[in-house]
Design a protein around this motif. Structure first.
Motif, PDB file in Angstrom:
ATOM      1  N   ILE A   6      -5.100  14.918 -55.219  1.00 43.57           N
ATOM      2  CA  ILE A   6      -4.620  14.159 -54.062  1.00 43.57           C
ATOM      3  C   ILE A   6      -4.162  15.132 -52.977  1.00 43.57           C
ATOM      4  CG2 ILE A   6      -3.286  12.333 -53.244  1.00 43.57           C
ATOM      5  CD1 ILE A   6      -3.155  11.250 -56.062  1.00 43.57           C
ATOM      6  N   ILE A   7      -3.399  15.954 -53.385  1.00 40.58           N
ATOM      7  CA  ILE A   7      -3.237  16.931 -52.165  1.00 40.58           C
ATOM      8  C   ILE A   7      -4.123  17.685 -51.678  1.00 40.58           C
ATOM      9  CG2 ILE A   7      -1.963  19.134 -51.900  1.00 40.58           C
ATOM     10  CD1 ILE A   7       0.473  17.775 -53.650  1.00 40.58           C
ATOM     11  N   LEU A   8      -5.068  18.340 -52.490  1.00 36.91           N
ATOM     12  CA  LEU A   8      -6.414  19.024 -52.373  1.00 36.91           C
ATOM     13  C   LEU A   8      -7.358  18.065 -51.409  1.00 36.91           C
ATOM     14  CD1 LEU A   8      -7.703  21.607 -52.298  1.00 36.91           C
ATOM     15  CD2 LEU A   8      -8.881  20.629 -54.297  1.00 36.91           C
ATOM     16  N   ILE A   9      -7.438  16.755 -51.533  1.00 37.65           N
ATOM     17  CA  ILE A   9      -8.076  15.919 -50.928  1.00 37.65           C
ATOM     18  C   ILE A   9      -7.670  15.863 -49.578  1.00 37.65           C
ATOM     19  CG2 ILE A   9      -8.988  13.616 -50.791  1.00 37.65           C
ATOM     20  CD1 ILE A   9      -9.282  13.702 -53.834  1.00 37.65           C
ATOM     21  N   ILE A  10      -6.369  15.630 -49.270  1.00 36.90           N
ATOM     22  CA  ILE A  10      -5.867  15.249 -48.053  1.00 36.90           C
ATOM     23  C   ILE A  10      -5.923  16.670 -47.032  1.00 36.90           C
ATOM     24  CG2 ILE A  10      -3.608  14.836 -46.976  1.00 36.90           C
ATOM     25  CD1 ILE A  10      -2.866  13.223 -49.050  1.00 36.90           C
ATOM     26  N   GLY A  11      -5.816  17.584 -47.948  1.00 40.23           N
ATOM     27  CA  GLY A  11      -6.016  18.995 -47.114  1.00 40.23           C
ATOM     28  C   GLY A  11      -7.426  19.275 -46.434  1.00 40.23           C
ATOM     29  N   GLY A  12      -8.639  18.650 -47.500  1.00 35.37           N
ATOM     30  CA  GLY A  12      -9.814  18.819 -47.019  1.00 35.37           C
ATOM     31  C   GLY A  12     -10.389  17.787 -45.741  1.00 35.37           C
ATOM     32  N   VAL A  13      -9.491  16.551 -45.736  1.00 33.69           N
ATOM     33  CA  VAL A  13      -9.528  15.610 -44.770  1.00 33.69           C
ATOM     34  C   VAL A  13      -8.924  16.387 -43.481  1.00 33.69           C
ATOM     35  CG1 VAL A  13      -8.786  13.666 -43.714  1.00 33.69           C
ATOM     36  CG2 VAL A  13      -9.591  13.728 -46.093  1.00 33.69           C
ATOM     37  N   PHE A  14      -7.694  17.219 -43.419  1.00 37.51           N
ATOM     38  CA  PHE A  14      -7.320  17.962 -42.358  1.00 37.51           C
ATOM     39  C   PHE A  14      -8.069  18.818 -41.897  1.00 37.51           C
ATOM     40  CE2 PHE A  14      -3.447  15.490 -43.276  1.00 37.51           C
ATOM     41  CZ  PHE A  14      -3.040  15.231 -42.074  1.00 37.51           C
ATOM     42  N   GLU A  15      -9.000  19.553 -42.938  1.00 37.69           N
ATOM     43  CA  GLU A  15      -9.913  20.574 -42.478  1.00 37.69           C
ATOM     44  C   GLU A  15     -11.112  19.926 -41.663  1.00 37.69           C
ATOM     45  OE1 GLU A  15     -13.224  23.772 -44.246  1.00 37.69           O
ATOM     46  OE2 GLU A  15     -12.358  22.415 -45.376  1.00 37.69           O
ATOM     47  N   SER A  16     -11.432  18.809 -41.942  1.00 36.63           N
ATOM     48  CA  SER A  16     -12.483  18.033 -41.103  1.00 36.63           C
ATOM     49  C   SER A  16     -11.808  17.865 -39.627  1.00 36.63           C
ATOM     50  CB  SER A  16     -12.881  16.686 -41.605  1.00 36.63           C
ATOM     51  OG  SER A  16     -13.474  16.841 -42.918  1.00 36.63           O
ATOM     52  N   ILE A  17     -10.429  17.540 -39.658  1.00 38.30           N
ATOM     53  CA  ILE A  17      -9.850  17.232 -38.240  1.00 38.30           C
ATOM     54  C   ILE A  17      -9.673  18.674 -37.628  1.00 38.30           C
ATOM     55  CG2 ILE A  17      -7.761  16.586 -37.264  1.00 38.30           C
ATOM     56  CD1 ILE A  17      -7.300  14.589 -39.603  1.00 38.30           C
ATOM     57  N   PHE A  18      -9.570  19.667 -38.284  1.00 37.34           N
ATOM     58  CA  PHE A  18      -9.462  20.955 -37.266  1.00 37.34           C
ATOM     59  C   PHE A  18     -10.907  21.421 -37.004  1.00 37.34           C
ATOM     60  CE2 PHE A  18      -9.201  23.680 -41.249  1.00 37.34           C
ATOM     61  CZ  PHE A  18     -10.101  24.498 -40.910  1.00 37.34           C
ATOM     62  N   ALA A  19     -11.817  21.006 -37.586  1.00 37.97           N
ATOM     63  CA  ALA A  19     -13.118  21.544 -37.099  1.00 37.97           C
ATOM     64  C   ALA A  19     -13.633  20.773 -35.950  1.00 37.97           C
ATOM     65  CB  ALA A  19     -14.078  21.354 -38.385  1.00 37.97           C
ATOM     66  N   MET A  20     -13.181  19.359 -36.146  1.00 33.61           N
ATOM     67  CA  MET A  20     -13.538  18.400 -35.090  1.00 33.61           C
ATOM     68  C   MET A  20     -12.845  18.432 -33.782  1.00 33.61           C
ATOM     69  SD  MET A  20     -16.112  16.678 -36.106  1.00 33.61           S
ATOM     70  CE  MET A  20     -16.054  15.463 -34.553  1.00 33.61           C
ATOM     71  N   SER A  21     -11.489  19.224 -33.988  1.00 36.14           N
ATOM     72  CA  SER A  21     -10.885  19.500 -32.629  1.00 36.14           C
ATOM     73  C   SER A  21     -11.446  20.601 -32.014  1.00 36.14           C
ATOM     74  CB  SER A  21      -9.427  19.496 -33.262  1.00 36.14           C
ATOM     75  OG  SER A  21      -9.108  20.806 -33.881  1.00 36.14           O
ATOM     76  N   LEU A  22     -12.198  21.703 -32.810  1.00 37.61           N
ATOM     77  CA  LEU A  22     -12.642  22.614 -32.010  1.00 37.61           C
ATOM     78  C   LEU A  22     -13.705  22.130 -31.178  1.00 37.61           C
ATOM     79  CD1 LEU A  22     -12.847  25.318 -34.855  1.00 37.61           C
ATOM     80  CD2 LEU A  22     -11.384  25.404 -32.746  1.00 37.61           C
TER      81      LEU A  22
END
Length: 115
Positions: A6-22
């Protein structure tokens, strides 16, 4: 599914957010660009921290599996968000290869869970 997944999945979601913010930073200027930079810094930090946490504890996820799943979730999420936010094209081949990536992520989770 243990808590590390679950922690890993949430971390992956935040990876998408940081890529989109770029992407959003490139489209803006002034205060709005600084806001997207702050979102980037917060999400990249949180994403990396959650990746790190998923590899520890009582049921650690192996490093190679954790990184591959984290990156895959981030990639899938980024493509989906790019289609929705940036109106990137939806083609058969794009969806086909995105689907194979999702199947691979699920496969890694199952093979790691039995290891």
């Amino acid at each position: 599914m243990n808590i590390n997944w679950i922690i890993l999945i949430i971390g992956g979601v935040f990876e998408s957010i940081f890529a989109m913010s770029l992407g959003k930073m490139q489209q803006t200027s002034g205060k709005e660009m600084w806001l997207w930079l702050a979102i980037f810094l917060a999400s990249v930090s949180l994403s990396m921290f959650l990746l790190f946490k998923s590899m520890g504890g009582s049921h650690p996820i192996p490093t190679g599996t954790a990184y591959a799943v984290w990156a895959g979730i981030g990639a899938v999420g980024t493509v989906v968000l790019s289609i929705l936010v940036f109106r990137e094209p939806v083609t058969f081949w794009r969806i086909f290869f995105l689907s194979t990536l999702i199947i691979s992520i699920v496969g890694l989770q199952f093979t790691s869970a039995h290891h």
